[in-house]
Design a protein around this motif. Structure first.
Motif, PDB file in Angstrom:
ATOM      1  N   LEU A  41      40.394  29.928  45.238  1.00 19.20           N
ATOM      2  CA  LEU A  41      40.540  31.312  44.892  1.00 19.20           C
ATOM      3  C   LEU A  41      39.568  31.665  44.110  1.00 19.20           C
ATOM      4  O   LEU A  41      39.830  31.087  42.826  1.00 19.20           O
ATOM      5  N   ARG A  50      46.438  35.692  50.126  1.00 22.60           N
ATOM      6  CA  ARG A  50      45.472  36.993  50.472  1.00 22.60           C
ATOM      7  C   ARG A  50      46.608  38.196  50.281  1.00 22.60           C
ATOM      8  O   ARG A  50      46.089  39.444  49.983  1.00 22.60           O
ATOM      9  N   SER A  51      47.854  38.035  50.597  1.00 24.38           N
ATOM     10  CA  SER A  51      48.926  39.210  50.601  1.00 24.38           C
ATOM     11  C   SER A  51      49.400  39.169  49.021  1.00 24.38           C
ATOM     12  O   SER A  51      50.341  40.345  49.092  1.00 24.38           O
ATOM     13  N   ALA A  66      46.536  30.126  52.049  1.00 20.81           N
ATOM     14  CA  ALA A  66      45.670  31.067  51.812  1.00 20.81           C
ATOM     15  C   ALA A  66      45.897  32.522  52.406  1.00 20.81           C
ATOM     16  O   ALA A  66      45.749  33.475  51.647  1.00 20.81           O
ATOM     17  N   GLU A  67      46.532  32.467  53.622  1.00 22.27           N
ATOM     18  CA  GLU A  67      47.251  34.077  53.969  1.00 22.27           C
ATOM     19  C   GLU A  67      48.306  34.392  52.879  1.00 22.27           C
ATOM     20  O   GLU A  67      48.338  35.648  52.584  1.00 22.27           O
ATOM     21  N   ILE A  96      42.764  39.485  43.120  1.00 17.33           N
ATOM     22  CA  ILE A  96      42.426  38.415  43.948  1.00 17.33           C
ATOM     23  C   ILE A  96      40.974  38.833  44.630  1.00 17.33           C
ATOM     24  O   ILE A  96      41.143  39.803  45.592  1.00 17.33           O
ATOM     25  N   ASP A  97      39.874  38.135  44.452  1.00 17.88           N
ATOM     26  CA  ASP A  97      38.481  38.383  44.885  1.00 17.88           C
ATOM     27  C   ASP A  97      38.263  38.028  46.028  1.00 17.88           C
ATOM     28  O   ASP A  97      37.596  38.485  47.156  1.00 17.88           O
ATOM     29  N   ARG A  98      38.555  36.664  46.399  1.00 15.98           N
ATOM     30  CA  ARG A  98      38.070  35.735  47.281  1.00 15.98           C
ATOM     31  C   ARG A  98      39.127  34.626  47.585  1.00 15.98           C
ATOM     32  O   ARG A  98      39.458  33.980  46.594  1.00 15.98           O
ATOM     33  N   VAL A  99      39.216  34.370  48.913  1.00 15.94           N
ATOM     34  CA  VAL A  99      40.190  33.102  49.082  1.00 15.94           C
ATOM     35  C   VAL A  99      39.417  32.568  50.227  1.00 15.94           C
ATOM     36  O   VAL A  99      39.163  33.211  51.155  1.00 15.94           O
ATOM     37  N   ASP A 100      39.109  31.045  50.190  1.00 17.05           N
ATOM     38  CA  ASP A 100      38.433  30.322  51.037  1.00 17.05           C
ATOM     39  C   ASP A 100      39.174  29.123  51.466  1.00 17.05           C
ATOM     40  O   ASP A 100      39.828  28.396  50.417  1.00 17.05           O
ATOM     41  N   SER A 114      50.110  40.064  45.188  1.00 21.55           N
ATOM     42  CA  SER A 114      49.255  40.865  44.067  1.00 21.55           C
ATOM     43  C   SER A 114      49.844  40.689  42.869  1.00 21.55           C
ATOM     44  O   SER A 114      50.766  41.089  42.011  1.00 21.55           O
TER      45      SER A 114
END
Length: 88
Positions: free
Chosen positions: A6, A67-68, A63-64, A76-80, A70
């Motif tokens: 992240l 992504r949700s 990861a999900e 949060i810019d990127r999640v892999d 805050s």
């Protein structure tokens, strides 16, 4: 084993640090399948975290959730999600 990587932009260092220690780390470490986590920064105005998970399913669920989220003080810019090829 799988990892969630992240990247975040930090807007408020003090708030981001407090959120990380008081909310993020306790919440993430309590999720099913959690193995280890590393939160690093500051790095180029942001931060990076790597969390390790027992399975791809657990990593994708985490990861999900990320992504949700805050979290206060960061974006949060990127999640892999990636497979861990080796570790020592």
């Amino acid at each position: 084993m799988h990892a969630v990587i992240l990247r975040v932009t930090i807007h408020d260092d003090e708030q981001a640090d407090r959120t990380l220690r008081e909310e993020t780390v306790p919440a993430v470490s309590g999720l099913p399948g959690f193995v280890h986590g590393y939160w690093m920064g500051p790095y180029e105005g942001g931060g990076i975290s790597t969390t390790l998970w027992e399975s791809e399913e657990a990593a994708r669920a985490a990861a999900e959730r990320a992504r949700s989220a805050s979290p206060a003080g960061v974006t949060i810019d990127r999640v892999d999600v990636v497979e861990v090829a080796a570790h020592a």
